[in-house]
Design a protein around this motif. Structure first.
Motif, short mmCIF file in Angstrom:
data_model
loop_
_atom_site.label_atom_id
_atom_site.label_comp_id
_atom_site.label_asym_id
_atom_site.label_seq_id
_atom_site.Cartn_x
_atom_site.Cartn_y
_atom_site.Cartn_z
N PHE A 1 0.52 -1.23 0.00
CA PHE A 1 0.17 -0.15 -0.27
C PHE A 1 1.07 1.39 0.26
CE2 PHE A 1 -4.13 -1.22 1.36
CZ PHE A 1 -4.84 -2.72 1.03
N LYS B 1 -0.55 6.69 -1.11
CA LYS B 1 -2.03 7.46 -1.84
C LYS B 1 -3.55 6.63 -0.89
CE LYS B 1 0.36 10.31 -5.08
NZ LYS B 1 0.40 11.97 -4.17
N ASN B 2 -2.66 5.68 -0.55
CA ASN B 2 -3.89 4.74 0.09
C ASN B 2 -4.90 5.04 0.37
OD1 ASN B 2 -4.97 2.46 1.44
ND2 ASN B 2 -4.32 0.93 -0.78
N ARG B 3 -5.87 5.60 0.25
CA ARG B 3 -7.09 6.07 1.20
C ARG B 3 -7.58 5.33 2.76
NH1 ARG B 3 -11.91 6.96 -3.67
NH2 ARG B 3 -10.71 9.06 -4.43
N TYR B 4 -6.96 3.78 2.60
CA TYR B 4 -7.13 3.06 4.34
C TYR B 4 -5.86 3.10 4.70
CZ TYR B 4 -10.08 -0.02 1.34
OH TYR B 4 -10.77 -0.21 0.35
N THR B 5 -4.83 3.86 4.11
CA THR B 5 -3.47 3.69 4.60
C THR B 5 -2.76 4.49 4.99
OG1 THR B 5 -1.89 2.05 3.30
CG2 THR B 5 -3.57 1.44 5.32
N GLY B 6 -3.24 5.45 4.11
CA GLY B 6 -2.02 6.39 3.56
C GLY B 6 -2.04 7.41 5.47
N GLU C 1 0.03 5.30 -7.90
CA GLU C 1 -1.40 4.19 -7.50
C GLU C 1 -1.43 3.99 -5.62
OE1 GLU C 1 1.73 1.84 -8.77
OE2 GLU C 1 1.50 3.69 -8.42
N TYR C 2 -2.69 3.36 -5.91
CA TYR C 2 -2.68 3.36 -4.05
C TYR C 2 -2.32 2.03 -3.73
CZ TYR C 2 -7.55 5.94 -4.82
OH TYR C 2 -7.63 7.50 -4.92
N GLN C 3 -2.01 1.07 -4.60
CA GLN C 3 -1.54 0.09 -4.45
C GLN C 3 -0.62 -0.88 -5.53
OE1 GLN C 3 -4.58 -2.50 -3.31
NE2 GLN C 3 -4.25 -3.58 -4.97
N GLN D 1 -8.54 -1.98 6.21
CA GLN D 1 -9.40 -1.66 5.08
C GLN D 1 -10.35 -0.71 4.99
OE1 GLN D 1 -8.17 -5.30 2.50
NE2 GLN D 1 -9.00 -5.89 3.74
#
Length: 340
Positions: free
Chosen positions: A229, A232-237, A256-258, A320
């Motif tokens: 991840f 920029k990942n919306r879950y863990t950023g 990218e997100y992942q 997540q």
């Protein structure tokens, strides 16, 4: 003749008096009507510049509506919704003290178990009938719904799809949802408490590990692949931009997100700390236990995080989710795992 003339005079005077009284009555009615219209106009305007809430034909507030602007345009929603479905956004509803009428569920992803909601599940891959049965008066969607999905949900109840501009920041999402529900002050209270917690936690994490590098990896159980991840990942950023942790170089450079990576890439990450969780289910399930055995393989033994016992197995449902309650729980996890 004199008597007849006197009768005419008295009759004329009576007619004049009746005309004056009628005119006064008309003026009084007109004045009353104008005053009523002025009061109604004042009541329908709002000092804060927001769109005024309309009322129903009975004039009761419970039946009123208001207009909000979502990603796909303006939508008229209840001023005081009572039965709310929040597809993907139940976390925010619960944080605002609202229990949704359903909890979204996906056969491949499960649901947000960490919320502990005791409401019917709604399979988002199935028929809308299950949602219709719960009779929602407002549906709120996040970025997981495109325009086609939005239009389908709109057939069930007034639907507010959050604007794309707020989706990257859990604070903005909470505020947007609270505004739609007409309770902006609740969002302010939740955010004040959250921000204070983050500020305190950030200091403790910095003191514990400084600039040591962190990787967040999801184990995709079915094919035993790994997803790294990015920032920029919306879950863990959030662990980087709010909690102040330092990402491994590959995660920091990702747009990218992942990114799906092979097991051979893991040692090259140079991670001092590894956070790992499965894509579905609990760690103690048979499938996940089998997949977890990968972490005991020879490629992992020389990874700094593994050698130093700094690989952390986390519960997958709140890791997540990028929502406000989930983010608070991530901080709790990190403080428990890292701060001694």
């Amino acid at each position: 003749m004199v008597q007849r003339g006197q009768k005419y005079i008295w009759a004329a005077m009576l007619i004049m008096v009746m005309a004056v009284l009628a005119a006064c009555g008309t003026n009084d009615n007109a004045a009353s009507g104008n005053a009523s219209q002025t009061e109604n106009a004042a009541a329908s305007s709002t000092p804060d510049g927001n769109t005024p809430a309309a009322t129903d034909s009975t004039g009761g507030d419970e039946g009123g509506t208001r207009t909000v602007t979502g990603e796909f345009g303006d939508v008229e929603i209840p001023a005081h919704p009572q039965r709310i479905a929040g597809i993907y956004v139940e976390d925010y509803l619960k944080a605002l003290g609202v229990t949704p009428v359903v909890q979204w569920y996906h056969p491949s992803w499960g649901k947000q178990d960490y919320l502990g909601l005791d409401v019917p599940e709604f399979d988002i891959t199935g028929s809308m009938e299950a949602l219709l049965d719960q009779n929602p008066d407002l549906i709120i969607l996040d970025g997981g719904a495109d325009q086609a999905a939005y239009e389908n949900y709109s057939k069930v109840a007034p639907t507010y799809r959050l604007p794309e501009a707020v989706l990257q920041d859990s604070r903005l999402m909470l505020a947007a949802i609270a505004d739609a529900l007409g309770v902006p002050e609740k969002a302010e209270s939740v955010l004040a408490e959250y921000d204070a917690k983050v500020a305190d936690g950030k200091v403790k994490l910095q003191q514990a590990i400084g600039q040591e590098k962190v990787a967040v990896i999801r184990l995709n159980v079915a094919d035993k692949s790994f997803a790294l991840f990015g920032v920029k990942n919306r879950y863990t950023g959030v662990i980087y931009d709010q909690f102040g942790l330092t990402p491994v170089d590959m995660a920091a450079e990702m747009t990218e997100y992942q990114s799906i990576i092979s097991e051979e890439v893991i040692p090259e990450l140079g991670a001092d700390h590894i956070i790992v969780f499965p894509d579905n289910g609990e760690w103690d399930s048979a499938d996940n236990q089998d997949a977890l055995s990968i972490l005991d393989g020879p490629l992992w033994k020389n990874i700094p995080a593994v050698k130093n016992g700094k690989i952390y197995k986390m519960e997958r449902s709140h890791w997540q989710s990028g929502a406000i309650t989930a983010n608070s729980m991530k901080l709790d996890d990190l403080l428990k795992a890292i701060v001694k």
